[in-house]
Write an enzyme that holds these catalytic residues in place. Structure first.
Site, PDB file in Angstrom:
ATOM      1  N   SER A   1       0.840  -1.190   0.000  1.00 30.65           N
ATOM      2  CA  SER A   1       0.000   0.000   0.000  1.00 30.65           C
ATOM      3  C   SER A   1       0.881   1.247   0.000  1.00 30.65           C
ATOM      4  CB  SER A   1      -0.969  -0.050   1.192  1.00 30.65           C
ATOM      5  OG  SER A   1      -2.006   0.899   1.056  1.00 30.65           O
TER       6      SER A   1
ATOM      7  N   GLU B   1      -9.375  -5.583  -4.499  1.00 33.18           N
ATOM      8  CA  GLU B   1      -8.812  -4.520  -3.654  1.00 33.18           C
ATOM      9  C   GLU B   1      -9.880  -3.572  -3.113  1.00 33.18           C
ATOM     10  OE1 GLU B   1      -5.752  -3.822  -2.654  1.00 33.18           O
ATOM     11  OE2 GLU B   1      -4.376  -4.897  -3.975  1.00 33.18           O
TER      12      GLU B   1
ATOM     13  N   HIS C   1      -8.043  -5.433  -0.141  1.00 30.45           N
ATOM     14  CA  HIS C   1      -6.803  -4.750   0.241  1.00 30.45           C
ATOM     15  C   HIS C   1      -6.290  -5.293   1.576  1.00 30.45           C
ATOM     16  CE1 HIS C   1      -4.017  -1.465  -0.328  1.00 30.45           C
ATOM     17  NE2 HIS C   1      -4.269  -0.950   0.863  1.00 30.45           N
TER      18      HIS C   1
END
Length: 522
Positions: free
Chosen positions: A217, A338, A442
């Site tokens: 990330s 995600e 995610h």
């Protein structure tokens, strides 16, 4: 896109990755003795004593730079002071200042530039091991290196893993005209940690000439930034990027990105006004007197590095497109779903997605509202699947397709290995049950590589096999630049490798994603 930015800010705290840290975070202010049976390593600054575990050693809370406090707030990191005696390295240093979230209760500490080293037992003898330096995610506003227990990677892959704290939020990324290092202090910290590794990792059994910089990330985007930074050249030899494409920008606000000086300085000016320093004759001096808690209350919910600076002359996307990034082997990928975690958070906050209101919702969240009709047609919403479809739009626009683009740009100049994590039912990333199945959303690949917060997540036998496969891929890449071997399914650098329980193998690029549509959006 103003409404989208507001949603991202409102959800930042709610969607913070749940990685409980050990109860004690504070590093002792001075060295103190521990058991003589514990392992001792001699670094250039002094000796450190860690802990011996089952097949590995861990050294926590090693200072890699001086505390950036007082007059050193918003300055480049300085070398840590040497010490006499043996430093207790049996517990993490303080997390960098951040609101409550991943770090229970948050942190107001500026004395936080520590790293943690995990190495195989006996690694200091014999041949040096490859080194993986891990940069945590958290939107550049939260997180800590000590959240990532790397012992499975260390034992399974015979590597040394270093996890790093770096300055966050306004303390790490304040943009201010005339301030040396404006908008890049957190990135400068990462480079200081890499220099520490180069100078000291041999004492822990690591190979200073074989360092892989990795992150997820915001940590992944930081790897992009370091690949684009002239001052990082030579500090690492390979790169791993998970769920943080290099091509992010403000039109895709759910993924990390950098900003130009005008935007960075506008955000800095808002902070200066909020903390009462706008009329000061010396604004930096005034800011350095502001208590950390007040800065945290005044800063935005997200932070971005500043490009157009000495450390980061070009935006990573621009540097990559023009071939001006470090020519090192790259492993890069994203998760299949995600965006579902953001869609779930937005829906939990009161937004519904139905066939009737989908055109309006799409208009609010699409980078080019004039083309929202194309999005509605490409992603039709039925009576019961509004959440997953909304998540697919967020994921494709912000992660899946930009990651595919990132990999293609790298492939023009260097060897690239691309993956998509696709376990449809991974360990849940948040404690509360979601309003719909999140799939491979995610952060969900992280438990396959780390014990987050020191706790192994519950997995099936098939998922444990996938975790072993992924650790093998990651660590073989760190060793040689090629993830293949160990009896794992063959990974071709010309294809995307799908990572799923009992079905790991090549898939066509961007399976199930509408990347042709997003490629023509701003």
């Amino acid at each position: 896109m103003a409404e989208v930015r507001a949603w991202v800010a409102a959800l930042a705290g709610a969607l913070a990755l749940t990685l409980p840290l050990p109860a004690s975070q504070a590093h002792p202010p001075a060295a103190r003795a521990t058991s003589s049976a514990a392992p001792v390593v001699h670094t250039r600054a002094g000796a450190v004593r860690g802990s011996e575990r089952d097949g590995y050693r861990i050294f926590d809370g090693i200072p890699y730079a001086a505390p950036p406090v007082g007059a050193l707030r918003w300055t480049a990191p300085r070398p840590a002071a040497a010490w006499s005696g043996v430093l207790d390295a049996t517990r993490p240093g303080s997390a960098c200042a951040q609101p409550a979230g991943e770090v229970p209760g948050g942190s107001t500490s500026e004395d936080c530039l520590y790293l943690n080293v995990t190495a195989p037992a006996g690694a200091s003898a014999g041949r040096p091991r490859p080194v993986i330096v891990w940069l945590h995610g958290g939107g550049f506003t939260s997180g800590a290196g000590s959240s990532y227990d790397a012992h499975r990677m260390v034992r399974g892959g015979d590597v040394v893993v270093v996890t790093v704290n770096y300055r966050l939020g306004a303390l790490g990324f304040l943009g201010l005209a005339g301030l040396n290092g404006s908008g890049t202090f957190g990135l400068a910290d990462q480079q200081a940690a890499l220099r520490y590794v180069r100078e000291n990792i041999g004492a822990f059994g690591g190979d200073a000439r074989n360092v892989t910089l990795a992150g997820e990330s915001a940590g992944s985007y930081a790897v992009c930034a370091q690949l684009a930074s002239p001052s990082a050249v030579g500090l690492f030899q390979r790169a791993i990027m998970e769920s943080g494409p290099c091509t992010g920008g403000p039109a895709r606000p759910f993924a990390p990105f950098s900003v130009a000086p005008p935007a960075a300085q506008a955000a800095g000016a808002r902070l200066v006004t909020a903390v009462g320093c706008a009329k000061a004759s010396d604004v930096p001096a005034c800011l350095r007197r502001v208590p950390v808690a007040r800065l945290l209350a005044a800063q935005g919910a997200d932070a971005q590095p500043e490009h157009g600076t000495g450390l980061l002359p070009r935006a990573p996307a621009e540097a990559l497109a023009s071939g001006r990034t470090a020519r090192v082997p790259v492993l890069v990928g994203a998760n299949h779903d995600e965006g579902t975690i953001w869609a779930a958070g937005i829906m939990a906050a009161g937004t519904t997605v139905t066939p009737g209101n989908w055109p309006r919702v799409a208009w609010e969240f699409v980078p080019d509202p004039a083309r929202s009709g194309e999005v509605v047609r490409a992603y039709p919403v039925g009576a019961t699947d509004g959440g997953p479809v909304f998540g697919a739009v967020i994921g494709d626009a912000n992660y899946a397709c930009p990651t595919l683009r990132t990999g293609s740009l790298f492939a023009a100049h260097q060897r690239v290995w691309r993956y998509e994590f696709a376990d449809p039912d991974p360990p849940r990333p948040l404690p509360a049950p979601p309003p719909f199945p999140l799939g491979a959303t995610h952060t969900t690949e992280l438990p396959y590589l780390f014990d987050l917060g020191g706790r192994a997540r519950e997995m099936t036998v098939r998922q444990h096999r996938l975790a072993d496969t992924m650790i093998g891929y990651w660590t073989r890449f760190a060793r040689s630049g090629d993830p293949n071997g160990g009896g794992a399914p063959r990974w071709s650098h010309s294809q995307v490798q799908s990572l799923a329980p009992d079905s790991t193998g090549p898939v066509r690029p961007a399976p199930g994603h509408h990347c042709g549509l997003w490629a023509t959006m701003p």
